[in-house]
Design a protein around this motif. Structure first.
Motif, PDB file in Angstrom:
ATOM      1  N   GLU A   1      49.620  39.674  33.201  1.00 28.86           N
ATOM      2  CA  GLU A   1      50.292  39.435  31.906  1.00 28.86           C
ATOM      3  C   GLU A   1      51.203  38.214  31.981  1.00 28.86           C
ATOM      4  OE1 GLU A   1      50.424  44.033  30.172  1.00 28.86           O
ATOM      5  OE2 GLU A   1      52.137  43.270  31.312  1.00 28.86           O
ATOM      6  N   GLN A   2      51.933  38.092  33.099  1.00 30.60           N
ATOM      7  CA  GLN A   2      52.850  36.957  33.271  1.00 30.60           C
ATOM      8  C   GLN A   2      52.083  35.641  33.423  1.00 30.60           C
ATOM      9  OE1 GLN A   2      56.281  37.299  32.936  1.00 30.60           O
ATOM     10  NE2 GLN A   2      56.162  35.071  32.873  1.00 30.60           N
ATOM     11  N   MET A   3      50.966  35.676  34.124  1.00 28.49           N
ATOM     12  CA  MET A   3      50.145  34.462  34.286  1.00 28.49           C
ATOM     13  C   MET A   3      49.621  33.985  32.938  1.00 28.49           C
ATOM     14  SD  MET A   3      48.159  35.627  37.764  1.00 28.49           S
ATOM     15  CE  MET A   3      47.544  34.158  38.567  1.00 28.49           C
ATOM     16  N   ILE A   4      49.204  34.929  32.111  1.00 26.68           N
ATOM     17  CA  ILE A   4      48.708  34.575  30.773  1.00 26.68           C
ATOM     18  C   ILE A   4      49.854  34.000  29.939  1.00 26.68           C
ATOM     19  CG2 ILE A   4      47.790  35.535  28.597  1.00 26.68           C
ATOM     20  CD1 ILE A   4      46.141  37.495  30.440  1.00 26.68           C
ATOM     21  N   LYS A   5      51.011  34.624  30.028  1.00 33.04           N
ATOM     22  CA  LYS A   5      52.195  34.137  29.309  1.00 33.04           C
ATOM     23  C   LYS A   5      52.545  32.713  29.740  1.00 33.04           C
ATOM     24  CE  LYS A   5      55.285  37.454  28.542  1.00 33.04           C
ATOM     25  NZ  LYS A   5      56.442  38.338  28.844  1.00 33.04           N
ATOM     26  N   ASP A   6      52.314  32.428  31.053  1.00 35.63           N
ATOM     27  CA  ASP A   6      52.639  31.106  31.593  1.00 35.63           C
ATOM     28  C   ASP A   6      51.513  30.089  31.408  1.00 35.63           C
ATOM     29  OD1 ASP A   6      55.064  32.174  32.309  1.00 35.63           O
ATOM     30  OD2 ASP A   6      54.625  32.330  34.452  1.00 35.63           O
ATOM     31  N   GLY A   7      50.455  30.485  30.693  1.00 34.67           N
ATOM     32  CA  GLY A   7      49.420  29.504  30.322  1.00 34.67           C
ATOM     33  C   GLY A   7      48.054  29.660  30.960  1.00 34.67           C
ATOM     34  N   ALA A   8      47.817  30.723  31.750  1.00 34.74           N
ATOM     35  CA  ALA A   8      46.489  30.901  32.365  1.00 34.74           C
ATOM     36  C   ALA A   8      45.439  31.173  31.287  1.00 34.74           C
ATOM     37  CB  ALA A   8      46.525  32.062  33.355  1.00 34.74           C
ATOM     38  N   THR A   9      44.355  30.389  31.336  1.00 33.73           N
ATOM     39  CA  THR A   9      43.274  30.594  30.357  1.00 33.73           C
ATOM     40  C   THR A   9      41.976  31.036  31.026  1.00 33.73           C
ATOM     41  OG1 THR A   9      42.918  28.217  30.501  1.00 33.73           O
ATOM     42  CG2 THR A   9      44.133  29.026  28.566  1.00 33.73           C
ATOM     43  N   LEU A  10      41.800  30.656  32.312  1.00 29.64           N
ATOM     44  CA  LEU A  10      40.596  31.042  33.034  1.00 29.64           C
ATOM     45  C   LEU A  10      40.982  31.657  34.380  1.00 29.64           C
ATOM     46  CD1 LEU A  10      37.466  30.996  33.497  1.00 29.64           C
ATOM     47  CD2 LEU A  10      37.767  28.714  34.480  1.00 29.64           C
ATOM     48  N   PHE A  11      40.490  32.873  34.626  1.00 30.47           N
ATOM     49  CA  PHE A  11      40.732  33.572  35.903  1.00 30.47           C
ATOM     50  C   PHE A  11      39.456  33.527  36.740  1.00 30.47           C
ATOM     51  CE2 PHE A  11      44.054  35.245  33.233  1.00 30.47           C
ATOM     52  CZ  PHE A  11      45.106  35.519  34.091  1.00 30.47           C
ATOM     53  N   THR A  12      39.516  32.875  37.903  1.00 29.32           N
ATOM     54  CA  THR A  12      38.360  32.798  38.797  1.00 29.32           C
ATOM     55  C   THR A  12      38.622  33.679  40.015  1.00 29.32           C
ATOM     56  OG1 THR A  12      37.916  30.527  38.088  1.00 29.32           O
ATOM     57  CG2 THR A  12      36.886  31.247  40.147  1.00 29.32           C
ATOM     58  N   GLU A  13      37.735  34.666  40.203  1.00 28.01           N
ATOM     59  CA  GLU A  13      37.871  35.564  41.353  1.00 28.01           C
ATOM     60  C   GLU A  13      37.188  34.940  42.561  1.00 28.01           C
ATOM     61  OE1 GLU A  13      37.437  40.294  42.528  1.00 28.01           O
ATOM     62  OE2 GLU A  13      36.849  39.622  40.525  1.00 28.01           O
TER      63      GLU A  13
END
Length: 297
Positions: A256-268
């Motif tokens: 949630e915090q990463m998204i709030k800080d601007g994350a748009t793409l999560f690569t595993e």
């Protein structure tokens, strides 16, 4: 912004890393280094071992770390994280990926962590259980009201929490969770109560190893399990890493915090797709993908 996420224990599979070894001279070199550092041929177990052999803690943790970190290194120019995070063990992979730890130091710490956790598990029998379909606050309350040691250990996604503690306390808490309306409360086939006060002996052992390891300034923030916030300061990274063994994994809060800080793409980066599934459950709009050796070429 690109977020790279690294899986923890449970993502291992027989044959893991073989494609990397066969397709990348750099990967081959790193795997052979790993065999030397660990003092046994982990590559034999990863590439050809049974699921049973891979389940041994001293093998599982380094194997997942190696798969994740070596995959990240083979991505070359394509690997440009704006932020990183790892689930439990995955935090060590993330710290190598963002330059805070060297490959060698990361592997040594992961190996020491695995052995220390194994020892802590043998001191007193303990376990973990997955609780589905209850609010976090209610799970926490039931844990607090249950006699014995039982705590919330992994905040995986809304409605999916793992609890950790003494066997009797876990069994009792599971009954109470079901009575409170949990869809499921299921004891997991794990070796012990990870991310609970019962890992204190392992925390003390690992603390000494972490204190004696040099950490560098990372090239992007890591969202650590303990705080779920962006961290870039080396001393803070070390302190959080030491606390991690006895503290909960705040994965929901981290994403949630990463998204709030601007994350748009999560690569595993690493074996499996568990974290992508969790990210989607935390925020359906988040875009997720897997890092592959193909994307490196």
């Amino acid at each position: 912004m690109k977020a790279y996420i690294f899986p923890g224990q449970g993502a291992q599979f027989s044959g893991m890393g073989l494609d990397l070894y066969e397709n990348s001279p750099e990967a081959q070199h790193l795997f052979e280094d790993a065999n030397e550092i660990l003092g046994f041929n982990i590559t034999d177990i990863m590439f050809e071992g049974t699921a049973e052999a891979l389940k041994e803690t001293k093998v599982t943790q380094p194997a997942i770390f190696l798969h994740s970190v070596i995959l990240a290194k083979t991505l070359g120019e394509n690997f440009k994280p704006d932020m990183v995070a790892g689930h439990s063990l995955g935090e060590f992979s993330a710290l190598v990926a963002n330059g805070a730890l060297t490959f060698e130091d990361g592997l040594r710490l992961v190996s020491q962590r695995a052995i220390a956790m194994q020892k802590a598990c043998e001191i007193q029998p303990s376990t973990m259980a997955a609780v589905l379909g209850l609010e976090d606050a209610l799970v926490e309350k039931i844990c607090a009201d249950t006699e014995g040691i039982v705590v919330a250990a992994n905040y995986n996604c809304p409605g999916q929490l793992v609890i950790s503690g003494e066997i009797d306390a876990i069994n009792k808490a599971c009954e109470n969770m079901k009575e409170a309306g949990a869809r499921r409360a299921l004891v997991l086939p794990v070796g012990g109560a990870f991310h609970s006060p019962m890992m204190e002996p392992a925390r003390e052992e690992l603390a000494a190893a972490i204190e004696n390891t040099t950490f560098s300034k990372p090239n992007c923030p890591i969202y650590q399990n303990v705080t779920a916030n962006a961290v870039i300061n080396e001393a803070e990274i070390k302190a959080n890493l030491i606390s991690q063994l006895t503290a909960p994994v705040r994965w929901t809060q981290s994403v949630e915090q990463m998204i709030k800080d601007g994350a748009t793409l999560f690569t595993e980066v690493g074996p499996g797709k568990v974290l992508q599934g969790l990210v989607k459950k935390i925020n359906r709009a988040a875009e997720t993908t897997s890092a592959t050796i193909e994307s490196a070429s």
